[in-house]
Design an enzyme around this catalytic site. Structure first.
Site, PDB file in Angstrom:
ATOM      1  N   PRO A  49      13.928   2.932   7.607  1.00  0.00           N
ATOM      2  CA  PRO A  49      14.624   2.058   6.650  1.00  0.00           C
ATOM      3  C   PRO A  49      15.692   1.149   7.242  1.00  0.00           C
ATOM      4  CG  PRO A  49      15.418   4.328   6.472  1.00  0.00           C
ATOM      5  CD  PRO A  49      14.320   4.344   7.481  1.00  0.00           C
TER       6      PRO A  49
ATOM      7  N   ASP B 222       7.760  -7.252  11.601  1.00  0.00           N
ATOM      8  CA  ASP B 222       8.010  -8.004  10.379  1.00  0.00           C
ATOM      9  C   ASP B 222       9.505  -8.117  10.126  1.00  0.00           C
ATOM     10  OD1 ASP B 222       6.570  -5.372   8.353  1.00  0.00           O
ATOM     11  OD2 ASP B 222       8.641  -5.581   8.994  1.00  0.00           O
TER      12      ASP B 222
ATOM     13  N   LYS C 238       7.959 -11.778   6.634  1.00  0.00           N
ATOM     14  CA  LYS C 238       7.462 -12.169   5.310  1.00  0.00           C
ATOM     15  C   LYS C 238       8.621 -12.139   4.331  1.00  0.00           C
ATOM     16  CE  LYS C 238       2.843 -10.196   5.429  1.00  0.00           C
ATOM     17  NZ  LYS C 238       2.990  -8.838   5.950  1.00  0.00           N
TER      18      LYS C 238
ATOM     19  N   MET D 239      10.357  -3.393  -4.232  1.00  0.00           N
ATOM     20  CA  MET D 239      10.187  -4.827  -4.486  1.00  0.00           C
ATOM     21  C   MET D 239      10.322  -5.158  -5.980  1.00  0.00           C
ATOM     22  SD  MET D 239       6.907  -5.318  -1.951  1.00  0.00           S
ATOM     23  CE  MET D 239       6.166  -3.748  -2.326  1.00  0.00           C
TER      24      MET D 239
HETATM   25  C1  SAM Z   1       6.898  -4.508   1.765  1.00  0.00           C
HETATM   26  S1  SAM Z   1       7.787  -3.134   1.209  1.00  0.00           S
HETATM   27  C2  SAM Z   1       7.758  -2.134   2.637  1.00  0.00           C
HETATM   28  C3  SAM Z   1       8.051  -0.684   2.369  1.00  0.00           C
HETATM   29  C4  SAM Z   1       8.101   0.147   3.646  1.00  0.00           C
HETATM   30  N1  SAM Z   1       6.797   0.229   4.254  1.00  0.00           N
HETATM   31  C5  SAM Z   1       8.666   1.534   3.406  1.00  0.00           C
HETATM   32  O1  SAM Z   1       7.961   2.536   3.599  1.00  0.00           O
HETATM   33  O2  SAM Z   1       9.839   1.611   3.041  1.00  0.00           O
HETATM   34  C6  SAM Z   1       9.410  -3.788   1.186  1.00  0.00           C
HETATM   35  C7  SAM Z   1      10.321  -3.107   0.176  1.00  0.00           C
HETATM   36  O3  SAM Z   1      10.742  -1.828   0.641  1.00  0.00           O
HETATM   37  C8  SAM Z   1      12.044  -1.550   0.136  1.00  0.00           C
HETATM   38  N2  SAM Z   1      12.958  -1.368   1.266  1.00  0.00           N
HETATM   39  C9  SAM Z   1      12.662  -1.450   2.573  1.00  0.00           C
HETATM   40  N3  SAM Z   1      13.738  -1.175   3.334  1.00  0.00           N
HETATM   41  C10 SAM Z   1      14.752  -0.896   2.490  1.00  0.00           C
HETATM   42  C11 SAM Z   1      16.116  -0.530   2.634  1.00  0.00           C
HETATM   43  N4  SAM Z   1      16.674  -0.378   3.846  1.00  0.00           N
HETATM   44  N5  SAM Z   1      16.855  -0.319   1.519  1.00  0.00           N
HETATM   45  C12 SAM Z   1      16.316  -0.441   0.295  1.00  0.00           C
HETATM   46  N6  SAM Z   1      15.033  -0.795   0.090  1.00  0.00           N
HETATM   47  C13 SAM Z   1      14.255  -1.007   1.155  1.00  0.00           C
HETATM   48  C14 SAM Z   1      12.445  -2.737  -0.732  1.00  0.00           C
HETATM   49  O4  SAM Z   1      12.053  -2.475  -2.059  1.00  0.00           O
HETATM   50  C15 SAM Z   1      11.608  -3.828  -0.107  1.00  0.00           C
HETATM   51  O5  SAM Z   1      11.431  -4.920  -0.997  1.00  0.00           O
END
Ligand code: SAM
Length: 261
Positions: free
Chosen positions: A19, A42, A64, A176
């Site tokens: 994260p 990404d 993206k 998202m």
């Molecule tokens: C394309 S998805 C990818 C998810 C990723 N593969 C995962 O397992 O967390 C992107 C979304 O993941 C969430 N996200 C990713 N990193 C985050 C973070 N550090 N804090 C909060 N939400 C996060 C948000 O909702 C963001 O819009």
């Protein structure tokens, strides 16, 4: 006639970057980054993690954004295949876990279809990282025994059937979902969820600038807009999202009762 030996194919490593906090990388991911010669990453990958990449490696960003695709998914797949067929080992670095809303499945399929060996290195999904960092347990014996992950982006939101995913004893984690916060709360309330169901929004989980904001379900959109919440953020809906003190008090009371018996 002399035959030119075929170039051995490279491998593609689909690597979860977690994260944000570099301490949450797996050892396997850290080792691959240190030894990489080509990293395709990404936009969600934290700069502190990119700083761990072998300085001699080539780095390609395929960042993206919701409305601004720097590179189409098909082009990313083609890039991975092309480089691996040319004999390069490719580290494909993705935020969170590659197989949780990360299109890792599509990239793995494209590589396998071209006869390229794929390794998948799991990462801590933001759902788990955010839960830990905000101390919001996704399951809790008193509050929730079912967890669901859904994507809240616009495309197909109205057709998605979320009925039964949120409510008593359940936790719903929405990825998202910022841009559709208003539709999300309306959709859930139309499915019978009470307007006062607790909601937490966790922005930039595990990073220095992390924020945890709370409101009842009916106030979700107002919360997101009044606090100018920005991506990346997760929305957690259910009893576990209640302010931490409530949960802690409850747990402490339960422990005290148990100790006194
Ligand atoms: C394309 S998805 C990818 C998810 C990723 N593969 C995962 O397992 O967390 C992107 C979304 O993941 C969430 N996200 C990713 N990193 C985050 C973070 N550090 N804090 C909060 N939400 C996060 C948000 O909702 C963001 O819009």
């Amino acid at each position: 006639m002399t035959m030119t030996p075929a170039t051995p194919k490279g491998r593609v490593h689909l690597v979860g970057a977690g994260p944000g906090d570099p301490d949450l990388l797996t050892l396997r991911a850290a080792r691959l980054l240190e030894g990489a010669s080509l990293v395709v990453h990404d936009g969600l990958v934290d700069t502190a993690i990119l700083a761990m990449v072998n300085p001699a490696a080539e780095r390609i960003s395929v960042a993206k954004a919701r409305s601004r695709h720097t590179m189409q998914q098909e082009d990313i797949n083609a890039l991975l295949v092309r480089e691996a067929l040319a004999g390069r080992d490719v580290v494909r670095l993705k935020g969170g876990d590659p197989f949780v809303f990360g299109r890792g499945g599509e990239e793995a399929e494209a590589c396998r279809a071209a006869g390229i060996e794929v390794e998948v290195v799991p990462g801590i999904s933001s759902a788990l990282g955010a839960s830990a960092a905000a101390q919001i347990p996704l399951t809790h014996r008193d509050h929730a025994s079912i967890v669901s992950f859904v994507a809240g982006q616009c495309k197909g939101l109205t057709e998605q059937d979320w009925s039964g995913l949120a409510g008593k004893g359940r936790t719903l984690v929405i990825f998202m979902g910022l841009a559709t916060a208003a539709q999300i709360s309306e959709k859930l309330m139309a499915d019978g969820l009470a307007p006062d169901v607790p909601v937490a929004v966790i922005e930039n989980a595990t990073r220095a600038q992390m924020r945890v904001l709370r409101s009842p379900l009916a106030g979700l959109e107002a919360l997101v807009s009044s606090h100018r919440v920005k991506s990346p953020a997760l929305i957690v809906i259910g009893d576990v999202a209640r302010a931490r003190g409530d949960l802690a008090d409850h747990t402490i009371r339960a422990l005290a009762l148990e100790a006194g018996k």
